[in-house]
Scaffold this motif. Sequence first.
Motif, mmCIF file in Angstrom:
data_model
loop_
_atom_site.group_PDB
_atom_site.id
_atom_site.type_symbol
_atom_site.label_atom_id
_atom_site.label_comp_id
_atom_site.label_asym_id
_atom_site.label_seq_id
_atom_site.Cartn_x
_atom_site.Cartn_y
_atom_site.Cartn_z
ATOM 1 N N THR A 75 0.834 -1.193 0.000
ATOM 2 C CA THR A 75 0.000 0.000 0.000
ATOM 3 C C THR A 75 0.872 1.248 0.000
ATOM 4 O O THR A 75 1.795 1.375 0.805
ATOM 5 N N ARG A 76 0.587 2.149 -0.917
ATOM 6 C CA ARG A 76 1.351 3.390 -0.989
ATOM 7 C C ARG A 76 0.748 4.430 -0.051
ATOM 8 O O ARG A 76 -0.477 4.549 0.043
ATOM 9 N N PRO A 77 1.586 5.209 0.650
ATOM 10 C CA PRO A 77 1.056 6.278 1.501
ATOM 11 C C PRO A 77 0.276 7.296 0.673
ATOM 12 O O PRO A 77 0.697 7.684 -0.418
ATOM 13 N N LYS A 78 -0.860 7.721 1.202
ATOM 14 C CA LYS A 78 -1.672 8.742 0.540
ATOM 15 C C LYS A 78 -1.122 10.125 0.889
ATOM 16 O O LYS A 78 -0.812 10.403 2.051
ATOM 17 N N VAL A 79 -1.021 10.991 -0.132
ATOM 18 C CA VAL A 79 -0.452 12.322 0.086
ATOM 19 C C VAL A 79 -1.306 13.398 -0.572
ATOM 20 O O VAL A 79 -2.061 13.140 -1.511
ATOM 21 N N SER A 80 -1.150 14.608 -0.044
ATOM 22 C CA SER A 80 -1.712 15.809 -0.654
ATOM 23 C C SER A 80 -0.560 16.640 -1.201
ATOM 24 O O SER A 80 0.504 16.730 -0.582
ATOM 25 N N ILE A 81 -0.754 17.230 -2.373
ATOM 26 C CA ILE A 81 0.251 18.113 -2.959
ATOM 27 C C ILE A 81 0.019 19.533 -2.459
ATOM 28 O O ILE A 81 -1.095 20.058 -2.543
ATOM 29 N N SER A 82 1.063 20.158 -1.923
ATOM 30 C CA SER A 82 0.998 21.586 -1.609
ATOM 31 C C SER A 82 1.101 22.325 -2.941
ATOM 32 O O SER A 82 2.189 22.488 -3.497
ATOM 33 N N TRP A 83 -0.044 22.754 -3.446
ATOM 34 C CA TRP A 83 -0.174 23.211 -4.833
ATOM 35 C C TRP A 83 -0.172 24.734 -4.886
ATOM 36 O O TRP A 83 -1.170 25.387 -4.600
ATOM 37 N N SER A 84 0.954 25.310 -5.295
ATOM 38 C CA SER A 84 1.079 26.769 -5.375
ATOM 39 C C SER A 84 0.479 27.331 -6.657
ATOM 40 O O SER A 84 0.355 28.543 -6.793
ATOM 41 N N SER A 85 0.173 26.461 -7.602
ATOM 42 C CA SER A 85 -0.289 26.775 -8.961
ATOM 43 C C SER A 85 0.872 26.988 -9.919
ATOM 44 O O SER A 85 0.659 27.178 -11.113
ATOM 45 N N GLY A 86 2.123 26.937 -9.405
ATOM 46 C CA GLY A 86 3.283 27.217 -10.233
ATOM 47 C C GLY A 86 4.087 25.990 -10.628
ATOM 48 O O GLY A 86 3.762 24.850 -10.277
ATOM 49 N N LYS A 87 5.175 26.236 -11.338
ATOM 50 C CA LYS A 87 5.960 25.189 -11.979
ATOM 51 C C LYS A 87 6.635 24.231 -11.001
ATOM 52 O O LYS A 87 6.740 23.032 -11.289
ATOM 53 N N ASP A 88 7.132 24.723 -9.854
ATOM 54 C CA ASP A 88 7.838 23.832 -8.931
ATOM 55 C C ASP A 88 6.885 22.801 -8.331
ATOM 56 O O ASP A 88 7.219 21.616 -8.228
ATOM 57 N N ALA A 89 5.696 23.246 -7.932
ATOM 58 C CA ALA A 89 4.694 22.308 -7.425
ATOM 59 C C ALA A 89 4.305 21.314 -8.515
ATOM 60 O O ALA A 89 4.125 20.120 -8.254
ATOM 61 N N ALA A 90 4.188 21.814 -9.754
ATOM 62 C CA ALA A 90 3.807 20.939 -10.867
ATOM 63 C C ALA A 90 4.866 19.879 -11.137
ATOM 64 O O ALA A 90 4.545 18.715 -11.404
ATOM 65 N N LEU A 91 6.143 20.266 -11.063
ATOM 66 C CA LEU A 91 7.210 19.294 -11.294
ATOM 67 C C LEU A 91 7.319 18.321 -10.123
ATOM 68 O O LEU A 91 7.560 17.119 -10.330
ATOM 69 N N GLU A 143 14.264 20.210 -17.220
ATOM 70 C CA GLU A 143 13.342 19.079 -17.083
ATOM 71 C C GLU A 143 11.888 19.527 -17.217
ATOM 72 O O GLU A 143 11.064 18.832 -17.825
ATOM 73 N N LEU A 144 11.575 20.686 -16.659
ATOM 74 C CA LEU A 144 10.221 21.224 -16.790
ATOM 75 C C LEU A 144 9.809 21.324 -18.257
ATOM 76 O O LEU A 144 8.713 20.900 -18.643
ATOM 77 N N LEU A 145 10.697 21.876 -19.064
ATOM 78 C CA LEU A 145 10.386 22.048 -20.484
ATOM 79 C C LEU A 145 10.355 20.705 -21.204
ATOM 80 O O LEU A 145 9.468 20.442 -22.022
ATOM 81 N N GLN A 146 11.307 19.851 -20.884
ATOM 82 C CA GLN A 146 11.402 18.549 -21.548
ATOM 83 C C GLN A 146 10.168 17.689 -21.289
ATOM 84 O O GLN A 146 9.709 16.960 -22.179
ATOM 85 N N GLU A 147 9.622 17.772 -20.085
ATOM 86 C CA GLU A 147 8.485 16.925 -19.720
ATOM 87 C C GLU A 147 7.142 17.526 -20.124
ATOM 88 O O GLU A 147 6.095 16.957 -19.853
ATOM 89 N N GLY A 148 7.160 18.688 -20.749
ATOM 90 C CA GLY A 148 5.926 19.259 -21.271
ATOM 91 C C GLY A 148 5.093 20.009 -20.257
ATOM 92 O O GLY A 148 3.865 20.098 -20.396
ATOM 93 N N ILE A 149 5.736 20.570 -19.234
ATOM 94 C CA ILE A 149 5.030 21.420 -18.272
ATOM 95 C C ILE A 149 5.090 22.855 -18.789
ATOM 96 O O ILE A 149 6.168 23.427 -18.928
ATOM 97 N N SER A 150 3.930 23.409 -19.104
ATOM 98 C CA SER A 150 3.843 24.755 -19.678
ATOM 99 C C SER A 150 3.402 25.743 -18.611
ATOM 100 O O SER A 150 2.497 25.457 -17.825
ATOM 101 N N ALA A 151 4.039 26.907 -18.597
ATOM 102 C CA ALA A 151 3.724 27.903 -17.572
ATOM 103 C C ALA A 151 3.902 29.306 -18.127
ATOM 104 O O ALA A 151 4.612 29.522 -19.115
ATOM 105 N N VAL A 152 3.254 30.247 -17.453
ATOM 106 C CA VAL A 152 3.338 31.667 -17.783
ATOM 107 C C VAL A 152 3.891 32.398 -16.565
ATOM 108 O O VAL A 152 3.537 32.074 -15.420
ATOM 109 N N VAL A 153 4.758 33.364 -16.788
ATOM 110 C CA VAL A 153 5.284 34.175 -15.687
ATOM 111 C C VAL A 153 4.165 35.103 -15.210
ATOM 112 O O VAL A 153 3.637 35.904 -15.985
#
Length: 235
Positions: A2-18, A139-149
């Motif tokens: 069984t894998r531990p269940k987690v919540s993502i601290s989601w800032s809406s930005g690229k670091d949280a997304a990666l 890595e962000l760009l390579q993996e297809g994570i798109s973001a706006v400043v």
Amino acid sequence: MTRPKVSISWSSGKDAALAFYKTLQTNQLEVVHLHTTLSTGLRRVGMHGTPAALVEAQARAIGLPLSLLEIPADATNAAYEKAMLDFYAGLKAQGVEGVVFGDIYLEDLRTYREGLLQQAGLQGYYPLWQLPTNRLAAELLQEGISAVVCAASTRFFGQEAVGRAYDAAFIAGLPQGCDPCGEQGEFHTFVTHAPYFSQPVPLQLGRKVLRHYALSAHAQSEQGMWFIDLAEDKG
């Protein structure tokens, strides 16, 4: 197992997304939830300036439940900690065992987070921790994570920076001393797409606003930040 269940601290930005993406790739944790802290009244994400409606649009694209935790911008440290501990207690009651963060280098912040998590009986996970930020940016760009400043410090940028895509051209043109992930608060981003989104979040770019913030509670000097109003393009 069984894998531990987690919540993502989601800032809406690229670091949280990666951090989310890396968590999915390792397949050692089960992501069941997202949570975001907002400023009460403004209902925007801290220094990103992202409105709650856009964070909700991201959560719909991801397909996970989202909790929006509203805390007054002028809350005391004690009030902030109580709000976080109450929220963490609610997560634990739902079977969540840990929280994933997109922190990279900030030791003091991680130590502070760990103190709160320990009180709540939760585990912290930091998939980006101590990794070179030039590597993470690539890595962000390579993996297809798109973001706006969506926010940029006047120490490094003029108003033309906000609203730009976070792409290879933006990274290549960063001024000297500016971290490619904005780890020292040089800029912040809003993610419009990632491999685990069912569809992109379309944006309307609005007006640009300059705001000033004291560098500390006792500082005489201020830091300027450019923001751009973002909204979901429903047309």
